[in-house]
Design a protein around this motif. Structure first.
Motif, PDB file in Angstrom:
ATOM      1  N   GLU A  19       0.957  -1.251  -0.422  1.00  8.43           N
ATOM      2  CA  GLU A  19       0.229  -0.163   0.110  1.00  8.43           C
ATOM      3  C   GLU A  19       1.028   1.094  -0.102  1.00  8.43           C
ATOM      4  OE1 GLU A  19      -0.468  -1.871   1.804  1.00  8.43           O
ATOM      5  OE2 GLU A  19      -2.274  -3.402   1.663  1.00  8.43           O
ATOM      6  N   GLN A  20       1.848   1.212   0.873  1.00  4.66           N
ATOM      7  CA  GLN A  20       3.154   2.740   1.017  1.00  4.66           C
ATOM      8  C   GLN A  20       3.277   3.052  -0.298  1.00  4.66           C
ATOM      9  OE1 GLN A  20       5.311   0.800   4.053  1.00  4.66           O
ATOM     10  NE2 GLN A  20       4.376   2.302   5.685  1.00  4.66           N
ATOM     11  N   VAL A  21       4.006   1.022  -1.285  1.00  5.98           N
ATOM     12  CA  VAL A  21       4.998   1.972  -2.486  1.00  5.98           C
ATOM     13  C   VAL A  21       3.356   2.733  -3.674  1.00  5.98           C
ATOM     14  CG1 VAL A  21       5.317   0.540  -4.429  1.00  5.98           C
ATOM     15  CG2 VAL A  21       5.936   0.025  -2.264  1.00  5.98           C
ATOM     16  N   GLU A  22       2.262   1.747  -3.554  1.00  8.59           N
ATOM     17  CA  GLU A  22       0.826   2.386  -4.827  1.00  8.59           C
ATOM     18  C   GLU A  22       1.245   4.655  -3.945  1.00  8.59           C
ATOM     19  OE1 GLU A  22       0.391   1.622  -7.214  1.00  8.59           O
ATOM     20  OE2 GLU A  22       1.642   0.025  -7.092  1.00  8.59           O
ATOM     21  N   LEU A  23       0.902   4.603  -2.928  1.00  8.70           N
ATOM     22  CA  LEU A  23       0.752   5.806  -1.693  1.00  8.70           C
ATOM     23  C   LEU A  23       2.339   6.508  -2.691  1.00  8.70           C
ATOM     24  CD1 LEU A  23      -0.585   5.366   1.453  1.00  8.70           C
ATOM     25  CD2 LEU A  23      -1.867   6.482  -0.742  1.00  8.70           C
ATOM     26  N   ASN A  24       3.494   6.209  -2.646  1.00  9.91           N
ATOM     27  CA  ASN A  24       4.151   7.089  -2.388  1.00  9.91           C
ATOM     28  C   ASN A  24       4.610   7.041  -4.685  1.00  9.91           C
ATOM     29  OD1 ASN A  24       5.213   7.147   0.154  1.00  9.91           O
ATOM     30  ND2 ASN A  24       7.162   5.726  -0.273  1.00  9.91           N
ATOM     31  N   ARG A  25       4.594   6.177  -5.126  1.00  9.78           N
ATOM     32  CA  ARG A  25       4.720   6.003  -6.431  1.00  9.78           C
ATOM     33  C   ARG A  25       3.711   7.274  -7.136  1.00  9.78           C
ATOM     34  NH1 ARG A  25       3.745   0.885  -8.066  1.00  9.78           N
ATOM     35  NH2 ARG A  25       6.071   0.462  -8.070  1.00  9.78           N
ATOM     36  N   GLN A  26       2.673   7.252  -6.337  1.00  6.95           N
ATOM     37  CA  GLN A  26       1.373   8.940  -6.722  1.00  6.95           C
ATOM     38  C   GLN A  26       1.820  10.028  -6.357  1.00  6.95           C
ATOM     39  OE1 GLN A  26      -2.285   7.969  -5.997  1.00  6.95           O
ATOM     40  NE2 GLN A  26      -2.791   5.337  -6.263  1.00  6.95           N
ATOM     41  N   LYS A  27       2.662   9.979  -5.203  1.00  7.24           N
ATOM     42  CA  LYS A  27       2.923  11.184  -4.406  1.00  7.24           C
ATOM     43  C   LYS A  27       4.072  11.390  -5.063  1.00  7.24           C
ATOM     44  CE  LYS A  27       4.112  12.980   0.009  1.00  7.24           C
ATOM     45  NZ  LYS A  27       4.058  13.274   1.566  1.00  7.24           N
ATOM     46  N   TYR A  28       5.640  10.335  -5.507  1.00  7.17           N
ATOM     47  CA  TYR A  28       6.802  11.137  -5.836  1.00  7.17           C
ATOM     48  C   TYR A  28       7.456  11.145  -7.096  1.00  7.17           C
ATOM     49  CZ  TYR A  28       7.364  11.822  -1.111  1.00  7.17           C
ATOM     50  OH  TYR A  28       7.669  12.283   0.173  1.00  7.17           O
ATOM     51  N   GLY A  29       6.483  10.004  -8.069  1.00  5.31           N
ATOM     52  CA  GLY A  29       5.894   9.045  -9.737  1.00  5.31           C
ATOM     53  C   GLY A  29       7.358   7.959  -9.590  1.00  5.31           C
ATOM     54  N   ARG A  30       7.247   7.782 -10.692  1.00  7.61           N
ATOM     55  CA  ARG A  30       8.227   6.741 -10.948  1.00  7.61           C
ATOM     56  C   ARG A  30       9.382   7.277 -10.952  1.00  7.61           C
ATOM     57  NH1 ARG A  30       6.726   3.249 -15.688  1.00  7.61           N
ATOM     58  NH2 ARG A  30       6.785   1.811 -14.767  1.00  7.61           N
ATOM     59  N   ASN A  31      10.748   6.110 -10.877  1.00  3.37           N
ATOM     60  CA  ASN A  31      11.721   6.013 -11.597  1.00  3.37           C
ATOM     61  C   ASN A  31      12.781   5.933 -12.873  1.00  3.37           C
ATOM     62  OD1 ASN A  31      14.014   6.454 -10.237  1.00  3.37           O
ATOM     63  ND2 ASN A  31      14.830   4.165 -10.293  1.00  3.37           N
ATOM     64  N   VAL A 131      10.232   3.192  -5.215  1.00  3.11           N
ATOM     65  CA  VAL A 131       9.664   4.581  -5.414  1.00  3.11           C
ATOM     66  C   VAL A 131      10.562   5.058  -4.115  1.00  3.11           C
ATOM     67  CG1 VAL A 131       7.259   3.606  -5.572  1.00  3.11           C
ATOM     68  CG2 VAL A 131       8.019   3.020  -3.692  1.00  3.11           C
ATOM     69  N   VAL A 132      10.203   6.482  -3.573  1.00  8.01           N
ATOM     70  CA  VAL A 132      10.588   6.960  -2.698  1.00  8.01           C
ATOM     71  C   VAL A 132      10.167   6.393  -1.535  1.00  8.01           C
ATOM     72  CG1 VAL A 132      10.418   8.871  -1.285  1.00  8.01           C
ATOM     73  CG2 VAL A 132      11.216   9.813  -3.759  1.00  8.01           C
ATOM     74  N   GLY A 133      11.830   6.032   0.162  1.00  4.81           N
ATOM     75  CA  GLY A 133      11.186   5.097   0.734  1.00  4.81           C
ATOM     76  C   GLY A 133      11.393   3.438   0.467  1.00  4.81           C
ATOM     77  N   ASN A 192      25.346  10.098   1.431  1.00  6.33           N
ATOM     78  CA  ASN A 192      23.941   9.870   0.617  1.00  6.33           C
ATOM     79  C   ASN A 192      24.511   8.915  -0.656  1.00  6.33           C
ATOM     80  OD1 ASN A 192      21.875  11.339   1.691  1.00  6.33           O
ATOM     81  ND2 ASN A 192      22.678  13.163   0.215  1.00  6.33           N
ATOM     82  N   VAL A 193      23.821   8.120  -1.291  1.00  9.78           N
ATOM     83  CA  VAL A 193      24.488   7.681  -2.992  1.00  9.78           C
ATOM     84  C   VAL A 193      23.429   8.350  -3.749  1.00  9.78           C
ATOM     85  CG1 VAL A 193      25.227   5.498  -1.806  1.00  9.78           C
ATOM     86  CG2 VAL A 193      22.871   6.012  -2.243  1.00  9.78           C
ATOM     87  N   TYR A 194      24.188   8.354  -4.943  1.00  3.44           N
ATOM     88  CA  TYR A 194      23.378   8.841  -6.542  1.00  3.44           C
ATOM     89  C   TYR A 194      22.856   7.137  -7.279  1.00  3.44           C
ATOM     90  CZ  TYR A 194      24.370  13.210  -3.054  1.00  3.44           C
ATOM     91  OH  TYR A 194      24.740  13.811  -2.250  1.00  3.44           O
ATOM     92  N   ARG A 195      22.037   7.722  -7.901  1.00  2.00           N
ATOM     93  CA  ARG A 195      21.828   7.203  -9.257  1.00  2.00           C
ATOM     94  C   ARG A 195      22.985   7.464 -10.288  1.00  2.00           C
ATOM     95  NH1 ARG A 195      16.064   6.494 -12.582  1.00  2.00           N
ATOM     96  NH2 ARG A 195      17.362   6.125 -14.699  1.00  2.00           N
ATOM     97  N   GLN A 214      13.546  13.930 -10.084  1.00  2.00           N
ATOM     98  CA  GLN A 214      14.296  14.741  -9.193  1.00  2.00           C
ATOM     99  C   GLN A 214      15.883  14.123  -8.781  1.00  2.00           C
ATOM    100  OE1 GLN A 214      12.028  16.921  -8.457  1.00  2.00           O
ATOM    101  NE2 GLN A 214      11.459  16.275 -10.038  1.00  2.00           N
ATOM    102  N   THR A 215      16.015  12.598  -9.802  1.00  2.00           N
ATOM    103  CA  THR A 215      17.591  13.036  -8.533  1.00  2.00           C
ATOM    104  C   THR A 215      18.465  13.566  -9.207  1.00  2.00           C
ATOM    105  OG1 THR A 215      17.832  10.903 -10.683  1.00  2.00           O
ATOM    106  CG2 THR A 215      17.191  10.400  -9.551  1.00  2.00           C
ATOM    107  N   GLU A 216      19.611  13.273  -8.825  1.00  6.00           N
ATOM    108  CA  GLU A 216      20.924  14.356  -8.751  1.00  6.00           C
ATOM    109  C   GLU A 216      21.331  14.550 -10.683  1.00  6.00           C
ATOM    110  OE1 GLU A 216      22.972  17.745  -7.666  1.00  6.00           O
ATOM    111  OE2 GLU A 216      21.293  16.491  -6.716  1.00  6.00           O
ATOM    112  N   ILE A 217      21.499  13.194 -10.872  1.00  5.27           N
ATOM    113  CA  ILE A 217      21.501  12.809 -12.444  1.00  5.27           C
ATOM    114  C   ILE A 217      20.652  13.206 -12.986  1.00  5.27           C
ATOM    115  CG2 ILE A 217      21.303  10.516 -12.859  1.00  5.27           C
ATOM    116  CD1 ILE A 217      23.971  10.842 -13.851  1.00  5.27           C
TER     117      ILE A 217
END
Length: 979
Positions: A19-31, A131-133, A192-195, A214-217
Motif C-alpha cells: 500500500e505504501q508503495v502505491e501511495l509513494n508512487r502517486q506522490k513522488y512519481g516513477r523511477n 519508489v521513494v522510501g 548519500n548515494v546517487y543514481r 528528481q534525482t541528482e543526475i
C-alpha cells in the motif's frame, strides 16, 4: 531529504508495504528519466535538403521553371521537384525509423532488476518500479538505481565520476558514522548515494529519497540515454573509400557527358552560336564551374587522396557550408565580371541584336547541365550510408529478440568479423545454476549437520555472515537465491538444513569486509561473532589459496595443528576432475578491541573449516555451439578463475580439448602465463584453449596479445574484474546477469548469458555484412549501366536515352527501395561455413567485382543494341523511348532478385515468406514503374503501353533471373555430386 530520525525504524527493517508503495508512487512519481528532447521531425526533414547535390538539383529545378515560364512548359521543373521531394521524404522516413530502434536501450536500463526490502523480505523488482522510501541493497559492481541515504555500509566505496567527473572512489558511511567520525562533505554528503554511480567495493543498504527526474543526475540533465557510435570500424573505412571512389567516377562521367553533349550540339548545329556567343558561353561555363566548387572540390580532393594520401586541394576548395557557397558565388561572379570586361575591351561580346544566348540554346544547355548533375546523383551512392544504418538498426532489433542487446551499433557488424572468442566458463558455458553437490567439514561427523551445536553454528555463521546474497520466498512457497549464484547456493543449502541464514547474519556484527577479488581469490569479513562472542575473521575462496594460509584445522574434537594437507588436496582434486567448483572456508579468532588488522597480510595462522563441492551443469546447447564456431574458423578460448582440473574437464565436455597433445599445448594456468615473456606468450596464445586460475590482468594481456597479431577478439565477462578486457576487445560481450561496470564496458549484452547467443550474434553480423554487399552489388551494376548509356547515347544518335526525371526515378530505386529490400534480408546459417573475412579485405570482393563488370557490360551491350534497333529508322518516338525506359528498369528489377542470392546457391524465391519487406518493395517497384509509364506523360516523357507490350517487356527481361536460377541450380547439383 529523509533522515534516520524522521524515518520509522520498523519500516527500515521491514521495507515498504504494497500500500505504501502505491501511495509513494502517486506522490513522488516513477523511477524513470524523461527522454532527452529531440529535434522536431520537421528539423530532421529539412536536414535532408542540406546535401550539396540536392541543392544543385533545387537550383536546376528553379532554372528549369524560369526557362519553362518563357516557353510555357513547366513539366521538367515540376518533375525534378517531385523527384527531390520523394527522395528526401523517403530518406527522412528511413532515418527517423532507424533512430527509433535505439529506444530499446532505454527500456532495458529501466528493466534492470534491483534488490529491495518489501513487506519484510528481500525481493527483486525492475529499477523503474522503485519508489521513494524503498530500502535497496547494493553491492560491488552494481549501479545505484536512485538517490538515497545510507542505512548500513560494509567497506562501501562508490565511483561518483558520472556526477563529479573525478575518477577517485569515495568511501561512504551512514550519517551516524559520519557524525561520530567528524566527517563533513558539503557538495555531495558522504552518507548519500546517487543514481548512475557505481559500487566499486563493499555493499550497503539505503533508503530511496529521490527517483526519476528528481534525482541528482536527472536534475543535472546528464543522464541522456544515448547510443555510442564507437570508433570508426574497418567497415566504415571501406565504405568511405568506396563512396569517394564512386563520387570521383560520377563527377568524371558527368564532366565527360556534359562535354560530349556540348560537342555533339556544336557539331550537329543543334547549338547555333556565333563566335561572340561562343565566347560568352565559355565565360558562363567557367563561372558556373567556379560557383560549384563546394560540390566538386571535396570529391576531387577525396579522389586524389585515394591515389596518394599526401595529395590534397587547398582548404578553400574543399570547404562546405553556407560560407563556402557565398565565397564560391562571389568568386564565380568575379570570374564572370573579368570575362565580360575582357570581352568589352576586345569588342568580342554578343550584340543586343543577336542576343547573349538564344532561348533554344539556353534550353539545350540547361538540359545538358541537368543531365550532368543527374549523372552525379545517380553515381554517388547516397543510399549506401542509409543501407548500412538500416542494416545495423534492423539487425540490432532482431538480435535483441535473440538475446543479444546491442549497446554500440557498430558491434552488430564487428562480431561477424570475430576470429577469436575468449569465453568465461560460469554462466556462459554452464547454466549458472549453482547447487551444493557435497560438503566436507571435518568438524561434522557427516555431510549433514549434527548435534555439535557450536561447530554447526560457526559454519552457518561463516556462510551467512561472509556473504552478500539473499533468499526470496516466492508466491508458490519456493525459495529463490538473489545475488551471487555461488553464495546463493550456500544459502539454499542452509535453508535445506532448516537453518535461517538471517538469524546468523543479524547476530554477526560486521566491522570490515574485503569483497571477493579475482586477484586475491578470496573474500573476508571481520566482525563480532554471535557464536564465539568474540571478534573473528571469516574467509572463503579458492581452496589452494585458503589452505595455504591455514596452520590449524577444526575437527569434531576441537582445533588441532594441520600437519598433513595432502588428504584434503586429494579430496579437492577428485571433485575438480569431475568439473565441480570448490569453495573453501577458514576462520581466525582475534583479540578483543583490536585497533588495526591488515587483511592483505593476515598471515598463515587460520583455522581450516572445510570445503563444499558446487556443481554447475553444462548448458545443453554449448557443445554444438562450440563446434559451430570452430567450423566457422573462430577460435574459442576458455578463460576462468576455476582450477585447472575443473576448467579442463569443462573443456573436454564441450569438445574443445580432445587429445593429449591438445591438453599439453592448449592449457595454461594464470601463474604460468604471467611468468612468460611477451614473445613466448604471443606464440603460446595461438594454440591456447584453456586459461585457468586467471586474474583480470591475465585476461587483459591475453586480449592484447591476440589483437597485436591481427585477431578480432570477442570477450565475454560478467564481473567488475572483466571490465578492462571487455573494453579492450573489439567486441565486449557482457552477461545479462553481470555487474553494471561490466555492462558499461561492453558492446553487446547477452541477456540469457548463453554461448549460443554469441553464435547467433556472429550469424547476424556476417549476414549483415553480406546484406550490405548485396546492396553494393545491385547499386554498382545499375551505376555502370546508367553511366554507360548516358555517355554512349549522344554518340549513337540519342542525346537523352533517359531523361532527368527518369534517371532520378532509377536513382530512387537504387538508393532507397533496394536499400530497404536488401537490408532486411534474414540471416543464413550458411555464413558459418567459411572462415572470417580478412581485416584488410575490401568490401567489393573479387567475385562481386567480376559480377558487376560482367553483368554491367552485358546489360550495357544489350541496351545499346536495343537503342540502335529502336532507331533503325533514324527516328526515336516517345513510344519507343517509353519501351526503352521500361526495359531498363525491368532489367534492374529482376537483377534485384539475383543480388539477393549473393554468396548463396539457393533459389531467389527461397525464404521469401520470411522477408515480406522484400516482397512488398519489389511489388512497389513493379507497380510504380507501370504507373509511371502509363500515367507519367510529359513529366516522365512516356506514353501508355499495351498489355501485350508489358507482357513482352516483363517476360523478356525476366531472362536475367532465369539465367541466375539455372546457374545456382547447377551449383547445387555440383555440390551434391561432390558430397
Amino acid at each position: 531529504m529523509l533522515t534516520p530520525n524522521q524515518r520509522d525504524r520498523a519500516i527500515v527493517k521491514q521495507g515498504l508495504t504494497s500500500e505504501q508503495v502505491e501511495l509513494n508512487r502517486q506522490k513522488y512519481g516513477r523511477n524513470v528519466l524523461t527522454p532527452p528532447k529531440r529535434d522536431p521531425w520537421w528539423v530532421l526533414f529539412l536536414e535532408k535538403f542540406a546535401d550539396p547535390v540536392i541543392r544543385i538539383l533545387m537550383i536546376a529545378a528553379i532554372i528549369a521553371l524560369v526557362v519553362g515560364g518563357f516557353q510555357g512548359e513547366y513539366v521538367e521543373g515540376l518533375g525534378i521537384i517531385m523527384a527531390i521531394f520523394l527522395a528526401t521524404t523517403l530518406a527522412f522516413i528511413n532515418e527517423y525509423r532507424a533512430n527509433q530502434a535505439f529506444a530499446i536501450l532505454n527500456q532495458y536500463v529501466d528493466d534492470v532488476q534491483v534488490r529491495v526490502m518489501r513487506d519484510g523480505r528481500f525481493t527483486t523488482i525492475p529499477r523503474k518500479d522503485l519508489v521513494v522510501g524503498d530500502v535497496v541493497y547494493v553491492e560491488q559492481g552494481e549501479e545505484i538505481p536512485a538517490d538515497g541515504e545510507l542505512l548500513e555500509t560494509v567497506s562501501l566505496l562508490i565511483d561518483e565520476s558520472k556526477i563529479t567527473g573525478e575518477s577517485e572512489t569515495i568511501q561512504k558511511m551512514t550519517r551516524q558514522d559520519a557524525e561520530e567520525q567528524g566527517v563533513h562533505e558539503d557538495t555531495y554528503p558522504i552518507f548519500n548515494v546517487y543514481r548512475s554511480t557505481i559500487v566499486d567495493q563493499g555493499n550497503g543498504l539505503f533508503a530511496v529519497s529521490a527517483v526519476g527526474d528528481q534525482t541528482e543526475i536527472g536534475q543535472l540533465a546528464t543522464a541522456v540515454a544515448t547510443v555510442e557510435s564507437g570508433d570508426e570500424t574497418p567497415l566504415n573505412q571501406q565504405l568511405e573509400k568506396l563512396s569517394q571512389l564512386i563520387g570521383l567516377v560520377g563527377l568524371s562521367f558527368a564532366t565527360l557527358i556534359f562535354s560530349a553533349l556540348l560537342l555533339r550540339g556544336l557539331l550537329t548545329r543543334e547549338l547555333l552560336l556565333t563566335a561572340p556567343q561562343g565566347y560568352f558561353l565559355g565565360v558562363l561555363i567557367l563561372s558556373v564551374v567556379v560557383f560549384l566548387t563546394p560540390v566538386w572540390g571535396p570529391v576531387v580532393s577525396d579522389g586524389l587522396g585515394l591515389i596518394d594520401e599526401s595529395w590534397e586541394l587547398p582548404p578553400w576548395l574543399t570547404e562546405d557550408g553556407l560560407k563556402a557557397w557565398l565565397k564560391s558565388l562571389l568568386l564565380g561572379l568575379a570570374v564572370a565580371g573579368v570575362g565580360v570586361a575582357i570581352g568589352l575591351l576586345l569588342d568580342f561580346l554578343p550584340t543586343l541584336k543577336e542576343g547573349w544566348l538564344t532561348t533554344e540554346v539556353s534550353s539545350s544547355l540547361l538540359q545538358y547541365f541537368m543531365v550532368a548533375v543527374t549523372i552525379i546523383v545517380v553515381a554517388v551512392p547516397e543510399g549506401l550510408p542509409m543501407s548500412v544504418t538500416l542494416s545495423l538498426a534492423y539487425s540490432m532489433k532482431k538480435m535483441a529478440a535473440s538475446n543479444n542487446l546491442v549497446r554500440r551499433m557498430h558491434a552488430c557488424e564487428t562480431i561477424g568479423a570475430a576470429t577469436v572468442i575468449c569465453s568465461d566458463k560460469t554462466g556462459t558455458l554452464t547454466r549458472n545454476k549453482m547447487m551444493i553437490h557435497e560438503v566436507n567439514f571435518p568438524s561434522l561427523h557427516s555431510t549433514k549437520f549434527t548435534d555439535l551445536e557450536f561447530n554447526r553454528s560457526l559454519i552457518a555463521e561463516a556462510i551467512a555472515g561472509n556473504s552478500t546474497a539473499d533468499l526470496d520466498l516466492l508466491a508458490d512457497g519456493q525459495v529463490e537465491a538473489i545475488g551471487n549464484a555461488t553464495e546463493g547456493a550456500l544459502l539454499l543449502w542452509l535453508d535445506h538444513e532448516k537453518l535461517d541464514y538471517m538469524d546468523y547474519r543479524r547476530g554477526f556484527h560486521i566491522h570490515f569486509r574485503m569483497s571477493f577479488s579475482a586477484q586475491n581469490k578470496w573474500m573476508a569479513t571481520l566482525g563480532r561473532s554471535g557464536v564465539t562472542r568474540k571478534d573473528i575473521l571469516h574467509l572463503k575462496g579458492a581452496p589452494e589459496v585458503i589452505l595455504e594460509r591455514c596452520s590449524h584445522i577444526l575437527t569434531e574434537y576441537g582445533v588441532f595443528p594441520l600437519h598433513n594437507k595432502e588428504p584434503i588436496l586429494a579430496a579437492i582434486t577428485t571433485y575438480q576432475k569431475r568439473g565441480m567448483r570448490i569453495l573453501s572456508f577458514a576462520y581466525q579468532d582475534l583479540p578483543d578491541n583490536l585497533v588495526e588488522f591488515d587483511l592483505e597480510n593476515m598471515g598463515h595462522y587460520l583455522n581450516w573449516l572445510g570445503f563444499v563441492a558446487i556443481e554447475d551443469p553444462l548448458r545443453a546447447e554449448v557443445p554444438q555451439a562450440i563446434q559451430a564456431c570452430r567450423k566457422a574458423g573462430i577460435q574459442v578460448k576458455v578463460v576462468t578463475g576455476d582450477g585447472a582440473e575443473t576448467a579442463q574437464e569443462i573443456a573436454r565436455q564441450i569438445g574443445l580439448c580432445e587429445d593429449e597433445s591438445t591438453w599439453q599445448m592448449g592449457c595454461l594456468t594464470g601463474p604460468e602465463f604471467r611468468q612468460m615473456p611477451d614473445e613466448e606468450a604471443r606464440e603460446r596464445v595461438k594454440s591456447l584453449k584453456v586459461l585457468s586460475r586467471a586474474v583480470p590482468l591475465d585476461k587483459l594481456r591475453l586480449v592484447k596479445l591476440l589483437q597485436e597479431q591481427g585477431e578480432v577478439v570477442g570477450v565475454t565477462g560478467d564481473g567488475t574484474n572483466d571490465a578492462a578486457a571487455l573494453k579492450q576487445a573489439k567486441v565486449g560481450l557482457a552477461m545479462g546477469s553481470g555487474t553494471a561496470i561490466a555492462k558499461e564496458a561492453s558492446d553487446i549484452i547477452l541477456l540469457d548469458d548463453s554461448f549460443q547467443s554469441i553464435v547467433n550474434a556472429i550469424i547476424w553480423g556476417r549476414s549483415l555484412y553480406e546484406n550490405i554487399q548485396r546492396f553494393i552489388l545491385f547499386q554498382l551494376t545499375i551505376n555502370v549501366v546508367a553511366l554507360g548509356i548516358a555517355l554512349l547515347g549522344p554518340f549513337i544518335g540519342v542525346s537523352l536515352p533517359l531523361t532527368v526525371t527518369q534517371m532520378l526515378w532509377v536513382n530512387l530505386i537504387m538508393d532507397t527501395f533496394a536499400a530497404l529490400a536488401l537490408a532486411t534480408e534474414p540471416p543464413h546459417d550458411s555464413v558459418l561455413d567459411y572462415p572470417p573475412r580478412p581485416r584488410d579485405a575490401f568490401i567489393i570482393s573479387g567475385k562481386m567485382g567480376w559480377n558487376i563488370c560482367i553483368s554491367g557490360v552485358v546489360f550495357l551491350i544489350f541496351l545499346v543494341g536495343f537503342l540502335l534497333y529502336l532507331q533503325r529508322d533514324h527516328l526515336m518516338t516517345d513510344y519507343e523511348l517509353s519501351i526503352f525506359f521500361a526495359v531498363f528498369v525491368m532489367l534492374q528489377f529482376w537483377n534485384l532478385f539475383n543480388a539477393r542470392c549473393l554468396g548463396l546457391k539457393q533459389s531467389a524465391f527461397n525464404k521469401l515468406n520470411e522477408n515480406w519487406s522484400f516482397v512488398a518493395i519489389a511489388t512497389t517497384i513493379l507497380v510504380g514503374q507501370v504507373v509511371i509509364i502509363q500515367f507519367g506523360g510529359e513529366v516522365f516523357r512516356t506514353v501508355p503501353l499495351s498489355l501485350e507490350d508489358w507482357s513482352w517487356i516483363i517476360g523478356g527481361t525476366s531472362v536475367i533471373l532465369w539465367i541466375g536460377e539455372i546457374w545456382r541450380f547447377a551449383q547445387r547439383l555440383r555440390e551434391s555430386r561432390d558430397s
